[in-house]
Design an enzyme around this catalytic site. Structure first.
Site, short mmCIF file in Angstrom:
data_model
loop_
_atom_site.label_atom_id
_atom_site.label_comp_id
_atom_site.label_asym_id
_atom_site.label_seq_id
_atom_site.Cartn_x
_atom_site.Cartn_y
_atom_site.Cartn_z
N LYS A 80 128.99 151.80 61.45
CA LYS A 80 128.93 153.26 61.36
C LYS A 80 128.48 153.91 62.66
CE LYS A 80 127.89 153.56 56.46
NZ LYS A 80 127.18 154.36 55.45
N LYS A 92 122.57 158.47 61.16
CA LYS A 92 122.57 157.14 60.54
C LYS A 92 121.60 156.22 61.25
CE LYS A 92 126.81 157.99 58.26
NZ LYS A 92 127.44 159.27 58.55
N ASN A 148 122.99 163.39 53.60
CA ASN A 148 123.60 164.52 54.31
C ASN A 148 122.58 165.64 54.39
OD1 ASN A 148 126.61 163.61 54.30
ND2 ASN A 148 125.88 163.26 52.23
N ARG A 166 122.06 166.33 50.41
CA ARG A 166 122.69 165.51 49.37
C ARG A 166 122.55 164.04 49.76
NH1 ARG A 166 128.54 166.01 49.42
NH2 ARG A 166 128.50 163.89 50.22
N SER A 206 128.53 169.32 50.93
CA SER A 206 129.48 170.20 50.26
C SER A 206 129.72 169.80 48.81
CB SER A 206 130.79 170.24 51.03
OG SER A 206 131.28 168.94 51.19
N GLU A 249 129.74 162.51 60.94
CA GLU A 249 129.80 162.97 59.55
C GLU A 249 131.23 163.30 59.19
OE1 GLU A 249 127.11 162.99 57.75
OE2 GLU A 249 125.90 162.45 59.48
N GLY A 250 131.49 163.40 57.90
CA GLY A 250 132.76 163.98 57.46
C GLY A 250 133.83 162.99 57.03
N GLU A 269 124.14 157.25 52.45
CA GLU A 269 123.67 158.09 53.56
C GLU A 269 123.00 159.32 52.97
OE1 GLU A 269 126.30 160.48 55.86
OE2 GLU A 269 127.60 160.92 54.18
P1 ADP Z 1 130.29 160.03 56.37
O1 ADP Z 1 129.18 160.66 57.11
O2 ADP Z 1 131.56 159.93 57.14
O3 ADP Z 1 130.46 160.62 55.00
P2 ADP Z 1 129.33 157.66 54.97
O4 ADP Z 1 128.22 156.79 55.41
O5 ADP Z 1 129.05 158.51 53.79
O6 ADP Z 1 129.83 158.52 56.21
O7 ADP Z 1 130.59 156.75 54.65
C1 ADP Z 1 131.82 157.29 54.23
C2 ADP Z 1 132.31 156.55 53.00
O8 ADP Z 1 132.46 155.16 53.28
C3 ADP Z 1 131.37 156.61 51.80
O9 ADP Z 1 131.60 157.77 51.05
C4 ADP Z 1 131.71 155.32 51.06
O10 ADP Z 1 132.87 155.51 50.26
C5 ADP Z 1 132.07 154.36 52.18
N1 ADP Z 1 130.90 153.58 52.57
C6 ADP Z 1 129.98 153.93 53.48
N2 ADP Z 1 129.01 153.00 53.58
C7 ADP Z 1 129.33 152.03 52.71
C8 ADP Z 1 128.73 150.79 52.33
N3 ADP Z 1 127.61 150.37 52.90
N4 ADP Z 1 129.34 150.04 51.38
C9 ADP Z 1 130.48 150.45 50.80
N5 ADP Z 1 131.11 151.61 51.12
C10 ADP Z 1 130.54 152.39 52.05
MG MG Z 2 129.32 160.47 53.32
#
Ligand code: ADP
Ligand code: MG
Length: 476
Positions: free
Chosen positions: A367, A309, A146, A123, A151, A371-372, A144
């Site tokens: 970051k 990442k 996944n 995803r 899920s 994950e999660g 990102e």
């Molecule tokens: P995880 O692996 O924990 O899901 P993500 O990279 O998806 O990590 O980040 C988690 C959440 O943080 C995302 O669903 C989004 O809401 C917010 N987020 C992550 N990166 C950004 C970004 N570059 N700008 C704005 N919000 C972000």
């Molecule tokens: Mg995410």
């Protein structure tokens, strides 16, 4: 932006109706375990927005159009040992979780029982970013990818669309001229999962869903299982808690995998993506045993690693995509979806990125390789962490990303039967599934989408993390 929710009032009856609809159609999650109770955990509806949110139609088609490119790119990268080793070197040095994964990956390279078939369930998540200049358009930027335990295609896709159509009808809003796309994620992925299972060649062998003991998202997983039976009643799905398999997993002299004395064709991981999932070294040994067996993995360790990442950041560097993709148009398509990403390696570029983040913290997200949800750092937390780490190598465990500021719209959020109006922002996920056969990617399909929305007060996301809620798009 067209905003359905503004101007519509929601009564208690409409909320109750929506909550019943959610339960009746299985948009349900287990509550967090109550240690004091001996009863089976209770369940509640998953949180959702009352009405669909507007989302850019062109952004949806743009992100769908790169999904196949992502499958083949990531598969190529997963098989390029020296590239992956180079990319992950600085992370491995300071992150023992990634180091352990990489050690298993290296052991697969000389594995006599290597399984050529893998099942990929991806995803790719995007938020909309306002373009500079006039006229204003919103462009999708990848948050990102996944590659593991992606899920909510079970309970968060077409079921949510139907729920919101019901809510619209209840509010006397006609859906006829609203563009709410069909969402084939559940059936599409279930089909690829079953086709993968068939490749193993023993119809008696199990398709194992490897899960966590305290999993709350079980109905999402169950919906997948039932969709698999729908497609092929012969498939044998079993749910196994990873922790319970530690002493009951073995392989035979031919590399066949057995759990509780039953032969396993496929291990589909909805666990093993966080350090907490490996409380002892024995857990790592069992994960390795599974990887080196001839069972089909979803994902393989290689595909788990390419979801990091750090790799996302390296792929966004000039010239890197071109090493893997010869088609210039495909390179451009992909690059157009990338946000600005910065390495924090111990060099001048890493120093410059830290400086940028400290000067303008509101513009960035820090970051780690996790994950999660709930792992990223923002604003003063990011500044504190970067300041505390200073010029220490620990900063290599992170990447820095520009913060995307998506458009805001009003919607009603229904959380545990309670309705509140919020200013929301949305994140679109595109689901894809594929099989592999050695170097080749086969059965690659872009199957559907997931829209998650959250109050714009939250920085991080994730439905399971209790921040985002399920939604579906109206394309405009
Ligand atoms: P995880 O692996 O924990 O899901 P993500 O990279 O998806 O990590 O980040 C988690 C959440 O943080 C995302 O669903 C989004 O809401 C917010 N987020 C992550 N990166 C950004 C970004 N570059 N700008 C704005 N919000 C972000
Ligand atoms: Mg995410």
């Amino acid at each position: 932006m067209q905003n359905i929710a503004s101007g519509v009032c929601v009564t208690k009856r409409m909320v109750d109706d929506a909550v019943d609809f959610a339960h009746a159609s299985g948009i349900v999650m287990l509550n967090k375990p109550d240690e004091s109770s001996r009863d089976r955990q209770k369940s509640s509806h998953a949180p959702f927005t009352m009405y669909p949110s507007s989302f850019s139609k062109s952004a949806v088609s743009q992100t769908q159009s790169v999904q196949d490119d992502i499958h083949s790119l990531f598969h190529k990268v997963s098989r390029d040992v020296s590239f992956l080793e180079e990319v992950l070197r600085s992370t491995i040095a300071v992150d023992s979780f990634v180091k352990n994964l990489f050690e298993i990956y290296k052991a697969t390279l000389t594995n006599e029982f290597a399984q050529k078939v893998e099942i990929g369930i991806y995803r790719s998540d995007y938020m909309l970013q306002k373009s500079p200049g006039e006229p204003v358009v919103f462009l999708p930027k990848q948050i990102e990818i996944n590659t593991m335990a992606a899920s909510f295609f079970g309970i968060g896709t077409n079921k949510v669309k139907r729920l919101q159509q019901y809510n619209l009808r209840n509010a006397s809003i006609t859906c006829d001229n609203l563009d709410m796309p069909e969402n084939g994620a559940l059936d599409g992925i279930a089909r690829v999962m079953v086709e993968g299972w068939k490749k193993y060649g023993n119809p008696e062998a199990l398709f194992v869903f490897m899960i966590n003991k305290s999993e709350t998202n079980i109905y999402d997983q169950r919906a997948i299982e039932y969709a698999m039976y729908e497609y092929d009643p012969a498939v044998k799905v079993r749910r196994k808690v990873f922790n319970d398999c530690i002493s009951t997993t073995r392989t035979d002299q031919d590399g066949k995998l057995f759990i509780d004395d039953e032969e396993v064709a496929v291990v589909y991981f909805r666990t093993c993506y966080m350090p907490d999932h490996f409380p002892t070294t024995k857990h790592w040994e069992v994960r390795k045993l599974i990887e080196l067996s001839c069972a089909i993995k979803s994902p393989s360790i290689a595909h788990q690693l390419v979801g990091s990442k750090k790799l996302q950041q390296v792929l966004a560097k000039p010239g890197v995509l071109e090493k893997f993709i010869k088609d210039e148009n495909a390179v451009k398509r992909l690059r157009d979806t990338f946000a600005e990403l910065y390495s924090l390696d111990m060099n001048a570029a890493g120093d410059a990125a830290v400086k940028l983040a400290l000067e303008r913290p509101e513009g960035f997200v820090l970051k780690p390789q996790r994950e999660g949800g709930g792992n990223n750092l923002y604003d003063s937390e990011m500044v504190d962490r970067l300041t505390e780490i200073g010029r220490d190598e620990r900063r290599c465990a992170y990447i820095l990303m520009e913060k995307i500021i998506p458009p805001v719209q009003k919607n009603y959020i229904i959380y545990d039967r309670v309705c509140s109006m919020a200013n929301t922002v949305s994140e679109l996920g595109i689901f894809g599934a594929f099989l592999t056969n050695g170097d080749e990617v086969t059965n690659s399909h872009t199957v559907g989408h997931l829209l998650r929305s959250k109050s714009d007060k939250h920085k991080d996301g994730g439905v399971a993390a209790g921040v985002a809620v399920l939604d579906s798009p109206i394309l405009i």
